[in-house]
Every structure is written in C-alpha cells, then in structure tokens.
Design a protein around this motif. Structure first.
Motif, PDB file in Angstrom:
ATOM      1  N   VAL A 596       0.857  -1.186   0.000  1.00 51.72           N
ATOM      2  CA  VAL A 596       0.000   0.000   0.000  1.00 51.72           C
ATOM      3  C   VAL A 596       0.895   1.239   0.000  1.00 51.72           C
ATOM      4  O   VAL A 596       1.688   1.430   0.933  1.00 51.72           O
ATOM      5  CB  VAL A 596      -0.941   0.030   1.230  1.00 51.72           C
ATOM      6  N   SER A 602      -3.800  10.992   2.246  1.00 52.60           N
ATOM      7  CA  SER A 602      -4.084   9.966   3.255  1.00 52.60           C
ATOM      8  C   SER A 602      -4.138  10.562   4.659  1.00 52.60           C
ATOM      9  O   SER A 602      -3.280  11.358   5.052  1.00 52.60           O
ATOM     10  CB  SER A 602      -3.015   8.871   3.207  1.00 52.60           C
ATOM     11  N   GLU A 659      -6.150  -1.676   4.101  1.00 50.49           N
ATOM     12  CA  GLU A 659      -5.868  -0.847   2.924  1.00 50.49           C
ATOM     13  C   GLU A 659      -6.842   0.331   2.857  1.00 50.49           C
ATOM     14  O   GLU A 659      -6.439   1.477   2.592  1.00 50.49           O
ATOM     15  CB  GLU A 659      -5.970  -1.686   1.656  1.00 50.49           C
ATOM     16  N   LEU A 663      -5.697   4.343   3.051  1.00 53.67           N
ATOM     17  CA  LEU A 663      -5.919   5.203   1.882  1.00 53.67           C
ATOM     18  C   LEU A 663      -7.021   6.237   2.106  1.00 53.67           C
ATOM     19  O   LEU A 663      -7.256   7.096   1.243  1.00 53.67           O
ATOM     20  CB  LEU A 663      -6.257   4.346   0.653  1.00 53.67           C
TER      21      LEU A 663
END
Length: 666
Positions: A596, A602, A659, A663
C-alpha cells in the motif's frame, strides 16, 4: 644495537601499519610495505639497526612468490591466451631489453664523443632491461579487480602480458648470473648455465610429476594437516636448494616445485595452505627493498632519479600501446593497456638484486634505479585513477567508441519500461533472466565479458557490453524507467558503487544484491540495498532441506521449516502477494502480502505507524519502504510520509480493511 626479537617486532609492527593504511586507502599492500621500509630504513628514521638477518628471511619471500607462480602455471590457460601471452607479451619483454641495450650503446657512444667514459657494458644493459621490462602483477591485478576490468578487452591484454613476464623471469634467473662472468668465459658460462637448467628441469618435470603425486597421496593418507604443510615446505625449499646447488637460483627451484604440484589434485589445498607463508615473507622482502632506498642520495641525484622514473614509464607506455595496436586493439584499449603496464614490478626488484649481487650494476646507479622503480609503482594507482581522462584526451576515437557503446545500450533499452536491470550476466544473472523471460518481464543485462556478451546476444538474450558501476551505462540501460536493479555478482565494493549511483540518480528504484555470506549485509543495507541475498545462507537452507527429507522428516514440514527461516531473514518473503489465480477457497484461508503506497491525501500521514492500529485488526507490517527507496524495519514510533509503501501481511479480509483505512482521505 637492537636484538633480533626487537628487530622482528619492529618489522611486524611496520608491516601491520603499512597494510592497514593501504586497506583504508584501498591500495595494494605492496605499496605499504615499500613505504614503511623507506621510513624505518637506515637512511630515514634508522629504526631497524642491521637488517641482515631479516633480509635473509625475506629472500624466502621470493622463493614462495616463484612457487605460487609455478602453481598457477596452466597450459590450457596459456593455450587460450597464446596470442596475447606469446605475441604481445614476448614482444614487450624482448623489445624492452633490446631498447635497453641499444640505449646503453647510444649513450656510451655520445659520451665517448664528449671524451667521457660511460662504463656500463652490454651485459649490465641486458640485466637492467630485464628488470625494467617487468610490471607489477600484485598492484595491477588488485587495482583491475577492484575496478572490475579483468575481463575487459584491455584487461585481458594486460593479464596476457603479465603472464609472459612471470614466465620470462625463469630464463632471466639463469641468464643474469651467467652475465656476471668475465667476457672470455661468458659464452661458456651461459652455455653451462642453460645446459644445467635444461637437464635439471627435464629430470624434474619428466618423472617429477608422478613422484610428486605419489608422495603427496602418501602424506594425505596420514590425515595430518601439520604433516601436509611440513611436506610443502620441505618440497619447496628442498627443490630451491637443489637448483642453488646446481649453480642456479633458489627461485628457479621453487618455480619447478609449484609446477609439479600444479599437476596434482592437491593444487587448491596447497594454494590455501601456502598463502600465509607467501604473503608474510613477501611483505618482509618489500620492506627490505624499501630500506635500501637512500633518501639523501636520491635528493642529491634527483634529476637522474626523475629521468630514470619518467623515461622507462613513457617508453613502456608507448611501446605497449604500439604493440597492442599491432595485435589488433583499438586506440583506447591499446592506451589503457600501455598505461596499466608502464610501472616497474616486484620481479624487477628480484632481478635487480641478482644483478647487483653479480656486480652488473655500478654502485652509483643502484640507488637511483631502485628509487625510480619504487616511485613508478607508487604512481600506479594515480595512473589508474586518471586513465580515462588521459585516454580521452589522447584519443578522440576512444570517446567515439564509448559513445557507440552507450548508444548500443540505449538503443536496446529505449523502448523498455518497468524492466529489470541485471548487473552481471554470469550463472546467477542468466538464471534470473530465464525466470524473467518465463514471466514475460522485460530485462536488460550489463556485462564486461565481451565473449559472453557476444554469444548471449547472438542467442537472443537482452545483454549488452557495459560496466554497471558506471553511471553512463546504468543511465543508458534506462535506470530512471526501471522497476528494479539486481547485482548478480558477489563483489561488495562494486555493489556499493552501484547502490550509490542508483540511490543518487533513481532513489525509488529497489536494488537486490547478491553476496557470499552475511558479513556485509548491514553495510549493503546501509548503502540502500532493498534486500541482500547471502549465497552461503541459501546454500545452507537447501542443504538442510535435503538432509531433513533424507532422514525421514515429512516434506511438508521440511518446506515449512525452510520457509520459516527465510521469513525470519527476508521481510518481503513473509507470505506472498495476491494474484489473479489465488482466489481458490483453500488460498483464501492463508496469509498473503499487500503493498500500500500512501497518497498525499491519506489521513494516516498525520500519525505514527503505531497509531494506525493495524495489529489489532490482524494485520502485520512486514516492511516499510520510504519514498526515497530506502527499506527500513517497521517501528511504531515512525511517522508516515507521502509516497511511503507499507508491505502488509494478513488474511484477505483484514488486509482489505487495513488498505481502506490507510488510503482514507483526511
């Protein structure tokens, strides 16, 4: 007067200091031995007292040097390089000696016209020419190995000439003592010396190999390491004594001993066992050579010393360059060959010592000649360092040839993206290339062996001639567009150069480095290696897996144990990355890896790695690769930054949640 013990301790201390200094400066130890010899000698700090006893011991350094040369005497190698050895090499030695004789005659004639006497006969000129014809195998070999030039076009020519020079020492060891005879008895002494050498060598070489193999086999069966080493010393020194008894030199007998053992199956063991004696005693020899240098006399005669340093260096450079061109080398290759061989060599000191003992060299010339040889050897690292600049300035065609080589690499790589650059196309590089081809992944390989490149390219492999430790080669191979760089050969200094270039010019490209063992792992990782693969550890894992399977451990358990060991050592192997064919019910129950990369938006960028709460969700951070390309061990206190890539391990469900969390926009 210093005691023998004090003298020995002084020499050992000087040797240690000299070698350490050269190691730190990445120079051959021989330069350190010469420098400390000059420093502690009677003409400088005068710390050594009377070095006669140590000098006698140091003579055995030459004995073991000739033994090692004989041990490396290899007929198949000679046959494969016969054009370079017996063509280029023999021409260089013979023409240098002829030039010394001609120059001596010309100088004598010019001085005679001025009403002065020169006093140096042709016999002395032959001995001096033989000494000056030699180049330093120890220095040149070390510097070329460090620069990865042994397999280059000029490297092969240099090694061919050095090999012939080593062989030429044998007849010169017979010739020079005979030259010291009176003019009336000279021809008779020469004939007798060569006849004795021929008879002795024939007797030793015809039946000697059989006897040597039988004797060493008998010794080995006793299974005693001490007995084996004692016999090596006995054979080496015994044959040296035998040749000296015949009126020849100690070194000639040692050379024959090496040749006899080279034909047995014990050659490699002998090389390992004899190396400590060879290195230590040869070091003492070079210290005693340095001690002979009379610094005040050198300063008084500095114009002569400079002339004797510069003239042979320029002459050998010009001669070898011309000969290399005659034997088919390009201008740049020929000039590099000449530059690398322009200095004096260790065998030059041996021949000079022999000539001095036979009164072939006047006392007034001994110090200037010795000083000139030492200075030329000390200048060798600088000739190597600036060889590219010198050749580029003197040869425009070499610049064009290098441009063509870079163009060839660039043309091969110009339409390639997301490829792997393989540095070195030996066995490991070729195996990697096959796997990449099988997976339809593009690659371009750089190698310095012209024969290997030619054959592999003809077979359709994507390999080009180029030095991976040079920025021009890496840039032409598409470093900026590459997905990874793999250093497939085990040479730590070269790997560090590659890592420095990649980290400086393409910091986000990962680099995998092969090494022999784990002694340099931290050093390579500190230089920016993404992963280091120690050959010895991988070999031990395969050895263990076979041993466990053969003693009855179930294969499934063997594979699990080996994988656990790899998981502990290689962060990126803790699991596997998900693929399109991995969605079977069974695979969904096993841990996998997920990469990732954090975008600028983010929300995770506001906190540390520990604040993300990933372990609580059943996910482990295996490794963290910074945006700069550096791979670091995960730490809860680390702050995350834009472009950081986290390699996560876990089951599919928790991985998807992790993930999404990483994100998520702030």
């Amino acid at each position: 007067m210093a005691s023998s013990l004090e003298q020995t301790l002084l020499f050992l201390l000087a040797a240690v200091v000299g070698v350490v200094a050269c190691r730190l400066a990445r120079l051959p130890p021989i330069l350190g031995y010469l420098a400390v010899g000059v420093l502690i000698g009677p003409n400088a700090l005068a710390l050594s007292g009377n070095p006669t006893g140590v000098a006698y011991l140091a003579e055995f350094g030459i004995v073991f040097l000739m033994f090692v040369i004989g041990l490396e005497f290899n007929l198949p190698k000679l046959r494969s390089m016969r054009k370079l050895v017996f063509g280029l090499g023999s021409s260089q030695v013979i023409l240098t000696m002829l030039a010394a004789v001609a120059g001596n005659a010309l100088l004598a004639w010019a001085l005679a016209l001025a009403g002065r006497s020169w006093g140096l006969g042709w016999q002395s000129a032959v001995a001096l020419g033989g000494a000056l014809a030699m180049s330093s195998t120890a220095i040149v070999g070390k510097l070329m190995a460090d620069r990865l030039e042994l397999e280059s076009e000029h490297g092969r020519r240099v090694m061919g000439v050095l090999l012939f020079q080593d062989l030429a020492v044998v007849p010169l060891l017979v010739l020079i003592p005979a030259l010291g005879s009176s003019p009336e008895a000279l021809l008779r002494e020469l004939a007798i010396a060569f006849l004795k050498a021929a008879v002795l060598l024939t007797l030793l070489l015809v039946g000697g190999q059989r006897i040597m193999r039988w004797w060493l086999t008998l010794v080995v069966r006793r299974k005693s390491e001490e007995l084996f080493i004692l016999n090596l010393l006995l054979v080496t020194l015994g044959l040296a004594w035998l040749t000296e008894l015949a009126g020849l030199s100690l070194a000639l007998g040692a050379f024959v001993a090496g040749m006899l053992i080279a034909e047995t199956e014990y050659k490699h063991q002998v090389e390992t066992d004899i190396r400590p004696f060879h290195d230590v005693l040869l070091g003492l020899f070079f210290i005693t050579v340095g001690m002979k240098l009379d610094a005040p006399a050198v300063l008084q005669q500095w114009p002569l010393v400079l002339a004797l340093t510069a003239l042979p260096v320029f002459f050998k450079f010009a001669l070898i360059t011309a000969l290399a061109r005659l034997f088919g080398a390009g201008p740049g290759v020929a000039m590099r060959t000449g530059l690398y061989l322009a200095q004096a060599g260790e065998f030059g000191f041996v021949l000079l010592t022999l000539a001095t003992a036979r009164h072939l060299l006047p006392e007034a010339l001994q110090t200037p000649v010795l000083a000139s040889m030492v200075l030329s050897m000390l200048a060798t690292p600088f000739l190597f360092m600036y060889s590219n600049r010198i050749v580029m300035r003197l040869s425009t065609s070499d610049w064009l040839l290098q441009s063509v080589a870079m163009t060839t690499i660039a043309r091969r790589a110009i339409n390639t993206e997301a490829h792997v650059i393989i540095c070195g196309f030996g066995r490991s590089g070729q195996n990697l290339a096959r796997l990449l081809e099988h997976e339809k992944i593009a690659y371009i390989a750089l190698d310095l062996d012209p024969d290997r490149v030619r054959q592999a390219a003809a077979a359709g492999q994507s390999v080009v001639f180029g030095d991976a430790a040079r920025l021009q080669s890496l840039a032409a191979a598409g470093l900026a567009r590459a997905n990874a760089v793999v250093v497939s050969y085990h040479d730590t200094p070269s790997a560090l150069k590659v890592l420095h270039l990649v980290r400086t010019h393409a910091p986000t490209v990962p680099v995998i480095v092969r090494t022999l063992d784990d002694s340099d792992i931290e050093r390579l990782r500190g230089a920016g290696a993404t992963e280091v693969v120690p050959e010895a550890i991988e070999g031990s894992l395969m050895l263990a897996s076979h041993a466990l399977a053969l003693v009855g451990v179930p294969m499934r358990r063997v594979l699990r144990l080996v994988q656990a060991q790899r998981d502990a050592r290689y962060g990126l192997l803790r699991g596997y990355f998900h693929g399109a064919d991995d969605d079977t019910p069974d695979e969904l129950q096993h841990a996998r890896l997920l990469s990732v990369t954090l975008p600028p938006t983010s929300a995770s960028l506001k906190g540390t790695l520990g604040e993300q709460g990933l372990p609580a969700g059943g996910v482990t951070v295996v490794s963290l690769r910074r945006a700069s390309g550096a791979v670091v061990e995960p730490d809860d206190a680390m702050r995350l930054a834009t472009g950081d890539t986290l390699v996560l391990s876990g089951l599919p469900g928790p991985l998807a949640l992790a993930e999404e969390k990483l994100l998520q926009s702030s």
